[in-house]
Design an enzyme around this catalytic site. Structure first.
Site, PDB file in Angstrom:
ATOM      1  N   HIS A  80      53.743 -35.642 -55.970  1.00 45.89           N
ATOM      2  CA  HIS A  80      53.381 -35.394 -54.504  1.00 45.89           C
ATOM      3  C   HIS A  80      53.465 -36.676 -53.823  1.00 45.89           C
ATOM      4  CE1 HIS A  80      52.470 -32.725 -50.980  1.00 45.89           C
ATOM      5  NE2 HIS A  80      51.643 -33.993 -50.622  1.00 45.89           N
ATOM      6  N   CYS A  81      54.088 -37.297 -53.097  1.00 44.61           N
ATOM      7  CA  CYS A  81      53.946 -38.458 -52.152  1.00 44.61           C
ATOM      8  C   CYS A  81      55.138 -38.235 -51.088  1.00 44.61           C
ATOM      9  CB  CYS A  81      54.375 -39.707 -53.135  1.00 44.61           C
ATOM     10  SG  CYS A  81      55.832 -39.623 -53.939  1.00 44.61           S
ATOM     11  N   HIS A  82      54.859 -39.170 -50.197  1.00 45.24           N
ATOM     12  CA  HIS A  82      55.680 -39.079 -48.916  1.00 45.24           C
ATOM     13  C   HIS A  82      56.207 -40.693 -48.633  1.00 45.24           C
ATOM     14  CE1 HIS A  82      53.523 -35.361 -48.105  1.00 45.24           C
ATOM     15  NE2 HIS A  82      52.247 -36.090 -48.013  1.00 45.24           N
ATOM     16  N   TYR A 121      51.068 -36.056 -35.288  1.00 42.41           N
ATOM     17  CA  TYR A 121      50.416 -37.412 -35.568  1.00 42.41           C
ATOM     18  C   TYR A 121      51.305 -38.530 -35.664  1.00 42.41           C
ATOM     19  CZ  TYR A 121      51.562 -36.630 -40.603  1.00 42.41           C
ATOM     20  OH  TYR A 121      52.246 -36.466 -41.767  1.00 42.41           O
ATOM     21  N   THR A 167      55.267 -33.778 -42.233  1.00 43.14           N
ATOM     22  CA  THR A 167      55.448 -32.948 -40.791  1.00 43.14           C
ATOM     23  C   THR A 167      55.772 -34.178 -39.889  1.00 43.14           C
ATOM     24  OG1 THR A 167      53.277 -33.161 -40.458  1.00 43.14           O
ATOM     25  CG2 THR A 167      53.850 -31.164 -41.419  1.00 43.14           C
ATOM     26  N   ARG A 212      59.746 -26.872 -48.208  1.00 41.76           N
ATOM     27  CA  ARG A 212      58.416 -27.041 -47.967  1.00 41.76           C
ATOM     28  C   ARG A 212      57.957 -26.132 -46.491  1.00 41.76           C
ATOM     29  NH1 ARG A 212      53.917 -31.796 -46.441  1.00 41.76           N
ATOM     30  NH2 ARG A 212      52.224 -31.054 -47.569  1.00 41.76           N
ATOM     31  N   ARG A 224      46.830 -27.626 -38.156  1.00 41.95           N
ATOM     32  CA  ARG A 224      46.640 -29.121 -37.165  1.00 41.95           C
ATOM     33  C   ARG A 224      48.093 -29.905 -37.718  1.00 41.95           C
ATOM     34  NH1 ARG A 224      45.789 -32.574 -41.620  1.00 41.95           N
ATOM     35  NH2 ARG A 224      44.868 -31.407 -43.483  1.00 41.95           N
ATOM     36  N   ASP A 245      49.639 -38.335 -53.471  1.00 43.16           N
ATOM     37  CA  ASP A 245      49.809 -38.231 -51.982  1.00 43.16           C
ATOM     38  C   ASP A 245      49.807 -39.394 -51.208  1.00 43.16           C
ATOM     39  OD1 ASP A 245      49.729 -36.547 -49.883  1.00 43.16           O
ATOM     40  OD2 ASP A 245      47.441 -36.711 -49.255  1.00 43.16           O
TER      41      ASP A 245
HETATM   42  C1  0GY Z   1      49.523 -34.086 -47.414  1.00 40.99           C
HETATM   43  C2  0GY Z   1      48.538 -33.497 -46.597  1.00 40.99           C
HETATM   44  C3  0GY Z   1      48.716 -33.750 -45.217  1.00 40.99           C
HETATM   45  C4  0GY Z   1      49.799 -34.030 -44.436  1.00 40.99           C
HETATM   46  C5  0GY Z   1      51.077 -33.621 -44.525  1.00 40.99           C
HETATM   47  O1  0GY Z   1      53.263 -33.464 -44.114  1.00 40.99           O
HETATM   48  C6  0GY Z   1      51.919 -33.623 -43.721  1.00 40.99           C
HETATM   49  O2  0GY Z   1      51.953 -34.324 -42.550  1.00 40.99           O
HETATM   50  O3  0GY Z   1      51.182 -32.815 -45.806  1.00 40.99           O
HETATM   51  C7  0GY Z   1      47.451 -33.358 -44.628  1.00 40.99           C
HETATM   52  O4  0GY Z   1      47.210 -33.922 -43.411  1.00 40.99           O
HETATM   53  O5  0GY Z   1      46.441 -32.709 -44.911  1.00 40.99           O
HETATM   54  O6  0GY Z   1      50.103 -33.503 -48.471  1.00 40.99           O
HETATM   55  O7  0GY Z   1      50.225 -35.251 -47.288  1.00 40.99           O
END
Ligand code: 0GY
Length: 291
Positions: free
Chosen positions: A28-30, A46, A74, A121, A127, A247
């Site tokens: 789980h990473c972005h 955001y 997101t 997803r 939020r 994360d």
């Molecule tokens: C995560 C958690 C968050 C954000 C997102 O996609 C996202 O913006 O998942 C959060 O703000 O809790 O998994 O990175």
């Protein structure tokens, strides 16, 4: 420009003492942008700092991991370009989980599959996204089902109480982000966490990421003592369907940015034997994403 209160990812994490087993996956990473190449979505809630594919893969190597599962954040909405770019550059060492709309064409899904996407997803955290009706998600599921993909769900305990029947009706593998965000200030035998365990017991195709102690903890780093019993319970009961991820780059942390090396050192406190550690970090994510 990033939000005024945005916290950037840790620039200089500690080298973990825990040596992860060979073949370990950060599941789980972005990536964020970079915004000048991959602009953030107009509907985002955001605006983050940049976090590029080069920085993600450098962290992977530094922490001793072999592979990544990159999950659509997101802030990029349903434009998965930045994520797909990582998959194309990672030499089969990254898989992806995207966000799509029901209007997506089959050819686009096939192209995503070819570069390593294996799931979509659905995010219920208000939020982060505006809620959608069940039918919206059902349409997406029927489009991805032929590809053998799964659905990653991000929700909070109240969402599970409301949506449990819907989730149980989907008949597709489900992967739950961050243990469904238990309130770790409550006792371990609290009703909400009981419902979560029950949800997992009811279907062998529900997987769980025992990730993000930093998001859930009140006691804080380095030990995240209050989160440990929750994560350990899940790892021990569902050892064949748990996953773990850093994360990184940790969106929306408001007080403190976690040190990714310390997060890796947290793993042996929730997966206490080499066998559990191998399942969590190697066997399970490889079964789900590389088989
Ligand atoms: C995560 C958690 C968050 C954000 C997102 O996609 C996202 O913006 O998942 C959060 O703000 O809790 O998994 O990175």
């Amino acid at each position: 420009m990033k939000d005024a209160d945005w916290l950037d990812w840790h620039p200089n994490p500690t080298k973990p003492k825990f040596v992860v087993p060979a073949g370990a996956v950060d599941a789980h990473c972005h990536v964020f942008g970079p915004g000048d190449i991959f602009p953030f979505a107009p509907e985002r809630k955001y605006t983050p700092c940049d976090a590029s594919w080069q920085q993600l893969l450098a962290l992977r190597d530094f922490l001793g991991f072999e592979k990544n599962v990159v999950v659509q954040a997101t802030c990029h909405g349903a434009d998965n370009s930045a994520l797909l770019d990582v998959l194309e550059r990672a030499d089969d060492k990254a898989r992806g989980v995207v966000t799509v709309k029901p209007s997506i064409e089959r050819a686009e899904l096939d192209a995503m599959h070819a570069v390593g996407v294996r799931g979509v997803r659905f995010n219920y955290v208000k939020r982060l996204v505006d809620p959608k009706p069940d039918e919206y998600y059902r349409e997406i599921i029927e489009k991805i089902r032929p590809l053998g993909w799964h659905v990653v769900l991000y929700f909070e305990p109240d969402d599970l109480a409301q949506k449990r029947e819907f989730f149980e009706s989907l008949n597709i593998p489900l992967v739950i982000d961050h243990m469904g965000r238990p309130d770790v200030t409550k006792p371990l035998d609290n009703a909400e966490f009981g419902m979560f365990l029950d949800f997992m017991r009811g279907n062998e195709d529900i997987w769980c990421k025992v990730s993000c102690p930093d998001r859930l903890s009140v006691t804080g780093s380095p030990e995240y003592t209050d989160v440990v019993p929750f994560a350990k319970t899940i790892v021990e009961e569902f050892s064949d369907r748990v996953l773990w991820g850093t994360d990184w780059p940790h969106p929306n942390m408001k007080k403190e940015m976690p040190d990714d090396g310390i997060l890796v050192d947290y793993v042996p406190s929730i997966a206490t034997t080499p066998d559990l550690q191998r399942k969590l970090l190697v066997t399970n994510p490889n079964n789900l994403y590389w088989s």
